[in-house]
Scaffold this motif. Structure first.
Motif, short mmCIF file in Angstrom:
data_model
loop_
_atom_site.label_atom_id
_atom_site.label_comp_id
_atom_site.label_asym_id
_atom_site.label_seq_id
_atom_site.Cartn_x
_atom_site.Cartn_y
_atom_site.Cartn_z
N LYS A 66 0.83 -1.20 0.00
CA LYS A 66 0.00 0.00 0.00
C LYS A 66 0.87 1.25 0.00
O LYS A 66 0.46 2.29 -0.51
CB LYS A 66 -0.92 -0.02 1.22
N ILE A 67 2.07 1.17 0.59
CA ILE A 67 2.94 2.35 0.58
C ILE A 67 4.33 2.07 -0.02
O ILE A 67 5.13 2.97 -0.15
CB ILE A 67 3.10 2.98 1.99
N ILE A 68 4.61 0.82 -0.36
CA ILE A 68 5.87 0.51 -1.06
C ILE A 68 5.52 -0.19 -2.37
O ILE A 68 4.39 -0.65 -2.55
CB ILE A 68 6.81 -0.39 -0.21
N THR A 100 10.99 -10.14 -1.67
CA THR A 100 10.21 -10.96 -0.73
C THR A 100 9.32 -10.08 0.15
O THR A 100 8.16 -10.41 0.40
CB THR A 100 11.14 -11.83 0.13
N SER A 101 9.87 -8.94 0.58
CA SER A 101 9.05 -8.04 1.41
C SER A 101 7.84 -7.54 0.63
O SER A 101 6.75 -7.39 1.19
CB SER A 101 9.88 -6.84 1.88
N LEU A 102 8.03 -7.28 -0.67
CA LEU A 102 6.91 -6.82 -1.50
C LEU A 102 5.89 -7.94 -1.73
O LEU A 102 4.68 -7.71 -1.70
CB LEU A 102 7.45 -6.29 -2.84
N VAL A 103 6.39 -9.14 -1.98
CA VAL A 103 5.48 -10.28 -2.16
C VAL A 103 4.66 -10.47 -0.88
O VAL A 103 3.44 -10.66 -0.92
CB VAL A 103 6.28 -11.56 -2.51
N ASN A 104 5.31 -10.35 0.26
CA ASN A 104 4.61 -10.46 1.54
C ASN A 104 3.55 -9.38 1.68
O ASN A 104 2.40 -9.66 2.04
CB ASN A 104 5.64 -10.37 2.68
N ALA A 105 3.93 -8.12 1.36
CA ALA A 105 2.99 -7.01 1.52
C ALA A 105 1.79 -7.17 0.59
O ALA A 105 0.69 -6.74 0.90
CB ALA A 105 3.70 -5.69 1.25
N ALA A 106 2.03 -7.80 -0.57
CA ALA A 106 0.97 -7.91 -1.58
C ALA A 106 0.17 -9.22 -1.43
O ALA A 106 -0.50 -9.64 -2.37
CB ALA A 106 1.57 -7.83 -2.97
N MET A 107 0.26 -9.86 -0.26
CA MET A 107 -0.45 -11.11 -0.01
C MET A 107 -0.04 -12.21 -0.99
O MET A 107 -0.88 -12.97 -1.48
CB MET A 107 -1.97 -10.91 -0.01
N GLY A 108 1.26 -12.28 -1.25
CA GLY A 108 1.80 -13.41 -1.99
C GLY A 108 2.34 -14.45 -1.00
O GLY A 108 2.29 -14.24 0.21
N ARG A 109 2.89 -15.56 -1.54
CA ARG A 109 3.34 -16.66 -0.68
C ARG A 109 4.81 -16.46 -0.27
O ARG A 109 5.67 -16.25 -1.13
CB ARG A 109 3.17 -18.00 -1.39
N PRO A 211 6.33 0.34 12.62
CA PRO A 211 5.79 0.34 11.24
C PRO A 211 4.75 1.44 10.98
O PRO A 211 3.87 1.66 11.80
CB PRO A 211 5.13 -1.03 11.13
N ILE A 212 4.89 2.07 9.83
CA ILE A 212 3.94 3.12 9.42
C ILE A 212 2.55 2.50 9.24
O ILE A 212 2.40 1.49 8.53
CB ILE A 212 4.39 3.79 8.10
N ALA A 213 1.57 3.09 9.88
CA ALA A 213 0.18 2.65 9.79
C ALA A 213 -0.01 1.19 10.24
O ALA A 213 -1.01 0.57 9.90
CB ALA A 213 -0.36 2.84 8.37
N GLY A 214 0.96 0.65 10.96
CA GLY A 214 0.84 -0.73 11.44
C GLY A 214 1.04 -1.77 10.36
O GLY A 214 0.89 -2.96 10.60
N LEU A 215 1.41 -1.32 9.15
CA LEU A 215 1.58 -2.27 8.04
C LEU A 215 2.99 -2.85 8.04
O LEU A 215 3.95 -2.17 8.38
CB LEU A 215 1.33 -1.58 6.70
N VAL A 216 3.12 -4.10 7.58
CA VAL A 216 4.43 -4.73 7.47
C VAL A 216 5.07 -4.28 6.15
O VAL A 216 5.25 -5.06 5.23
CB VAL A 216 4.31 -6.26 7.53
#
Lengths: 288, 230
Positions: A66-68, A100-109, A211-216
């Motif tokens: 959402k922010i990266i 990997t951090s982006l995949v995680n943020a985007a609800m990937g595996r 974390p900003i806005a509580g997001l990972v």
């Protein structure tokens, strides 16, 4: 069995084997598995890691938070330029950690190693080693076993939770795990593996979770990218013969103590640190 | 002695971004679905504490609905689960609720079943993707679903526990833990048993023949344990 790195190193030394050999023996005894099954499980984990480390480099449109969103691609493009400070390997490793951090943020595996928030570091470190030195898969999976021993010792004596111990407990543990794995892959001794892990913790001791806005997402993703640099630097130091003057076991207890001394505002509550800067607050308003 | 399996440290393999807010929420949905055990076309999900405050950012809503449709925590369809629910004709709504003395990551799921019955399951995501079922309807319970679990609604009557355990012995099932709770003497009670091996489906038929047993639920959801948290 072993309760500390000191005991684990002593066992490996007396049996003239790797840390991973001791870990494997324990895994088989405690969980009534066979070696083939364990390597199969590890192989699946490494597959997931490879996919996540390349996901956002190859498909940056799909894997955005959402922010990266652009970090993996930017680093990968930069890694192909001439005249960079650290050369192509470092930028590419950071690109993979970002991915990997982006995949995680985007609800990937992803594979939480040791947590979802810090899941970018170990894959980026192992794939860097594999791409540079063309290791056999078994050597990489053994390095994963050694990494898990480091994580396990920290889980048992301290914590892996950002809410309890701050970011040092998440990305610090991941960097320590990766550093030990990297040392083993370059033929370092069991002692050197734990020197690297101890140094990696030292480098980020006290790092807060804000974390900003509580997001990972932010600052988590950048701490994954710098975390793989921490792992590589700590491994290089240990392979060069630099000692962790404070032994790993004492570093873990120190990390636990420092974590419990952190105020709640700096332990994953988004009530302090970066999370309450005016820019972070503005971002939060925009996305929520 | 450190006693974590390597799969607790290197895992779980999951859909991001958070093991407690995403992976744990999927698992909670899966377990609640198993406890309900009947076809349903509408659910009402109440979110308490941190779940209520952060569910959109962490995809907790998508994760719960995915679990309620039976998806596993590493299923890549989780991010599209709300759209999938629509195509499957599953109606859902989310509300913020306040529960007393409950873990901050708690959800209360109300199932509206096709046979016009309804059931309420309350559970918490306690870290690292692990969950704890706290209540079925108004009866307090506590189990993780990491072991095969048997839940029996029955009347609090002398001798009924021994009739149940005799049946389990006949199927050579070893009881790991057992818990009985009742609302009132001689009234409704719930028996919860965790075992080392899976409960066979045929056991359900035998148990349903025991006098004063109203409902039997078998949950054979197994998963590797893990301790990592985020």
């Amino acid at each position: 069995m072993y309760r500390s790195a000191e005991e684990l190193v002593a066992m490996a030394r007396s049996k003239h084997c790797l840390i991973s050999d001791i870990v494997l023996t324990k895994e088989l005894e405690l969980y009534e598995k066979d070696a083939r099954q364990t390597y199969e499980e590890l192989g699946k984990i490494y597959e997931v890691m490879k996919h996540s480390a390349y996901g956002a480099i190859e498909d940056p449109k799909r894997y955005r938070g959402k922010i990266i969103g652009d970090e993996a691609r930017l680093m990968e493009d930069y890694s192909r330029k001439e005249g960079t400070y650290l050369g192509p390997v470092a930028s590419h490793a950071m690109a993979m950690a970002f991915s990997t951090s982006l995949v995680n943020a985007a609800m990937g595996r992803i594979c939480a190693a040791p947590t979802a928030g810090a899941s970018g570091i170990l894959p980026a470190a192992l794939i860097t080693a594999e791409e540079m030195f063309h290791h056999e898969e078994k050597e990489i999976l053994d390095a994963l076993l050694t990494a898990s021993a480091v994580g396990e010792l920290i889980a048992s004596s301290a914590t892996l939770s950002g809410a309890q111990g701050g970011c040092q407990a998440e990305t610090g543990t991941a960097a320590a795990m990766a550093a030990a794995a990297l040392v083993q892959l370059r033929g370092g001794s069991p002692e050197a593996c734990f020197n690297a892990a101890g140094i990696a913790i030292k480098n980020i001791l006290g790092l807060v979770c804000d974390p900003i806005a509580g997001l990972v997402e932010s600052p988590c993703a950048k701490r994954n990218a710098s975390g793989v640099m921490n792992a590589l630097a700590s491994a290089e130091m240990a392979l060069a013969g630099v000692m962790s003057l404070i032994p790993f076991d004492e570093m873990v207890l120190t990390m636990k103590q420092v974590g419990s001394q952190l105020p709640a505002s700096l332990r994953e509550t988004s009530l302090g640190g970066i999370a309450i800067t005016p820019t972070a607050k503005a971002l939060e308003k925009k996305i929520l | 002695m450190s006693n974590h399996s390597i799969l607790e440290i290197l895992g779980p393999v999951m859909i991001g971004p958070s093991s407690s807010h995403t992976a744990g929420a999927v698992r909670l949905g899966q377990l609640a679905r198993g406890i309900n055990g009947k076809p349903f076309s509408r659910v009402l999900v109440g979110l308490h504490g941190s779940f209520a405050k952060t569910y959109r950012g962490h995809g907790t809503d998508k994760a719960l609905i995915a679990g309620l449709m039976g998806f596993a925590p590493d299923d890549e369809r989780i991010r599209d689960s709300l759209a999938i629910a629509k195509t499957k004709g599953l109606a859902y709504s989310f509300t913020e609720i306040e529960l007393e003395d409950m873990h901050p990551n708690t959800a209360r799921i109300v199932f509206y079943n096709d046979d016009h019955s309804s059931l309420e399951v309350t559970g918490s995501s306690i870290g690292g993707g692990q969950v704890l079922i706290q209540k079925i309807d108004e009866t307090p319970l506590s189990f993780t679903g990491s072991y095969p679990t048997l839940i029996i609604d029955h009347i609090d009557r002398r001798g009924i526990i021994s009739e149940i355990t005799t049946l389990l012995a006949r199927y050579a099932i070893n009881i790991a833990t057992m818990h009985v709770s009742r609302t009132q003497k001689n009234k409704n009670a719930i028996l919860m048993i965790e075992a080392d091996q899976e409960f066979p489906e045929v056991l359900k038929k035998d148990l349903n023949e025991v006098r004063d047993i109203h409902a039997v639920r078998i949950l054979n959801l197994k998963e590797a344990p893990h301790v990592s948290q985020c």
